[in-house]
Design a protein around this motif. Structure first.
Motif, short mmCIF file in Angstrom:
data_model
loop_
_atom_site.label_atom_id
_atom_site.label_comp_id
_atom_site.label_asym_id
_atom_site.label_seq_id
_atom_site.Cartn_x
_atom_site.Cartn_y
_atom_site.Cartn_z
N SER A 1 0.88 -1.18 0.12
CA SER A 1 -0.08 -0.23 0.04
C SER A 1 0.90 1.45 -0.02
O SER A 1 0.34 2.33 -0.57
CB SER A 1 -0.83 -0.10 1.20
OG SER A 1 -0.22 0.04 2.29
N GLN B 1 1.42 3.09 -3.33
CA GLN B 1 0.14 3.14 -4.10
C GLN B 1 0.08 4.76 -4.44
O GLN B 1 -0.64 5.22 -5.26
CB GLN B 1 -1.09 2.98 -3.43
CG GLN B 1 -1.30 1.52 -3.48
CD GLN B 1 -2.78 1.15 -2.98
OE1 GLN B 1 -2.95 1.18 -1.87
NE2 GLN B 1 -3.76 1.29 -3.91
N LEU C 1 -2.31 -0.42 -6.79
CA LEU C 1 -1.89 -1.65 -5.95
C LEU C 1 -0.97 -2.44 -6.48
O LEU C 1 -1.54 -3.38 -7.58
CB LEU C 1 -2.94 -1.99 -5.05
CG LEU C 1 -2.50 -3.16 -3.92
CD1 LEU C 1 -1.67 -2.44 -2.96
CD2 LEU C 1 -3.71 -4.06 -3.39
#
Length: 486
Positions: free
Chosen positions: A25, A28, A46
């Motif tokens: 994450s 991202q 992702l």
């Protein structure tokens, strides 16, 4: 990605591979504070897996496997841009190149260095200092930006005025092409090393770079001049940029930027409500003394005031421009490649927009060629304020439009500047770039969804109408309220 390919990569890289959701994450986003509701319709950010190679051979193994299975590969190092240049748009592999940070050779006789693409400019400068050498140029984000990352961008920054863009200092680069082959690119190879400049990771993975460097200067001098208006400031810049012995760096700030710096305790009250230009020079003692005299001649000719003693402090803050973020949750803004001849009119138009909208606009930048500047104009933002953030994006377009009015175009493209491709390239030049991409990356696996074409929701016609309507509505933007958070 299929499970078998993921498992194979995990076996190859062990603890230097991760599929953990929490770790993935972090990849991202970059420095851009973009809410999910704007990102999700455009991109799958992702990654399926993050890999951290330590050698060119490991990079080649990754890219070869990706090519065989048509898996997207996005290279990421410092992630210090705001255009999603290093954020994946179709999942796949994030190739974290920070581990490619070894120093290969330093040649003090020929003034060259060869370094891993993952080495930061800050670390490279420190290494060279031990050999009494110095970089010709480096980015203002040198503490996090990497050698390969800056080459993959346009490569203009501090030192570009006297020494040119980074690509002019590059002798050769080792790159893993999209088919997994390892190539040493030079000025005369096919493709030439110049194709990597501003390619934004779409043509391959840079793993090593050989650069020209210079002897460490024996002396430095730093001055700071103040001007009552942008016209006088531009006149000073034009005089200084035309000097035969060009300053290493010319950095300017408008009153909005200087007032904020003063509020943050980083600038003097004397500079708080004026335009300023930092004049930084180095070389032999004789050269810096001559440059100091040239600075004063240019300043007196253009009615500038010398802020004695403040030039050194301005130089020490050269890596901390984004400290301006302290005023609010985050920032929105533009980075524009602008002719110096249009600088004053651009800044005056920005000041006019500020009077109308009270966004808290502030501008600063570097003169990177005798004819062009890199200009940053920013204002506070809060991605948690959905409607206000959308309207803030509309004002980002307004700023781009102001820049275009005076011959400017976005500096860097990535994903978010694809609506402005026609301002960055002629139709023929863009077609040539697309053909080069198709030739080197026929499967389209290297950093897909960037640079060459806008996705549907960012197509120029749709994007322009939507943003202009938002900007014309009654102002609900609240990002400017950061002043109360100091």
């Amino acid at each position: 990605m299929d499970v078998e390919t993921v498992e194979r990569l995990q076996k190859m890289f062990g603890d230097r591979a991760t599929t953990d959701l929490f770790e993935r994450s972090f990849y991202q986003r970059d420095l851009a504070p973009v809410p999910d509701f704007l990102v999700k319709p455009l991109a799958v950010t992702l990654p399926d897996i993050v890999l951290r190679p330590r050698s060119t051979e490991e990079v080649a193994a990754i890219v070869s496997l990706a090519a065989a299975h048509n898996v997207p590969v996005t290279t990421r190092a410092g992630g210090s841009t705001v255009y999603f240049n290093t954020v994946c748009t179709r999942g796949g592999i994030i190739l974290d190149s920070n581990g490619l940070d070894s120093l290969v050779t330093v040649d003090s006789v020929n003034n060259t260095v060869r370094a891993g693409a993952g080495m930061t400019w800050w670390k490279l400068a420190q290494v060279l200092e031990r050999s009494r050498l110095a970089l010709c140029s480096y980015p203002s984000s040198a503490q996090s930006a990497t050698v390969g990352g800056w080459l993959a961008m346009m490569g203009y920054g501090l030192g570009s005025l006297p020494y040119g863009p980074l690509i002019e200092q590059v002798i050769a680069a080792q790159v893993v092409l999209p088919d997994g082959s390892i190539r040493e690119l030079t000025k005369t190879s096919q493709p030439p090393v110049d194709c990597l400049a501003a390619s934004e990771g779409t043509l391959g993975v840079i793993t090593e770079v050989e650069l020209k460097v210079r002897p460490q200067p024996e002396s430095q001098w730093h001055g700071l001049a103040a001007f009552r208006d942008a016209v006088d400031m531009q006149a000073f810049i034009e005089e200084a940029a035309a000097l035969a012995n060009k300053p290493f760096n010319l950095h300017f700030s408008d009153p909005g930027c200087n007032a904020l710096r003063h509020r943050l305790g980083l600038g003097s009250e004397q500079a708080a409500n004026v335009y300023t230009v930092a004049f930084d020079t180095d070389g032999t003692q004789k050269e810096t003394e001559a440059a100091c005299q040239a600075y004063h001649r240019c300043r007196q000719k253009t009615d500038g005031e010398d802020l004695a003693g403040e030039g050194e402090a301005e130089w020490q803050h050269r890596f901390f421009s984004l400290v301006l973020k302290r005023e609010g949750p985050s920032l929105l803004g533009v980075e524009i490649w602008l002719p110096v001849t249009g600088l004053a009119e651009y800044l005056e138009s920005v000041a006019g927009l500020e009077k109308t909208k009270s966004l808290g606009l502030k501008s600063y930048g570097h003169i990177v060629t005798p004819s062009h500047a890199m200009v940053m104009t920013m204002f506070n933002a809060d991605e948690r304020d959905t409607v206000g953030y959308l309207q803030g994006l509309a004002f980002v377009k307004k700023l781009h439009d102001i820049g275009a009015r005076y011959g400017g175009s976005p500096y860097g493209i990535g994903l978010w500047n694809t609506p402005y491709l026609a301002r960055c390239y002629s139709q023929a030049a863009l077609q040539e770039l697309k053909e080069q991409k198709t030739l080197l990356d026929p499967r389209g696996i290297m950093n897909p969804g960037k640079r060459y074409e806008a996705p549907l929701l960012l197509k120029p016609a749709l994007f322009s109408v939507g943003m202009d309507l938002l900007a014309a509505t009654t102002l609900v933007y609240r990002g400017r309220g950061g002043r109360n958070q100091l």
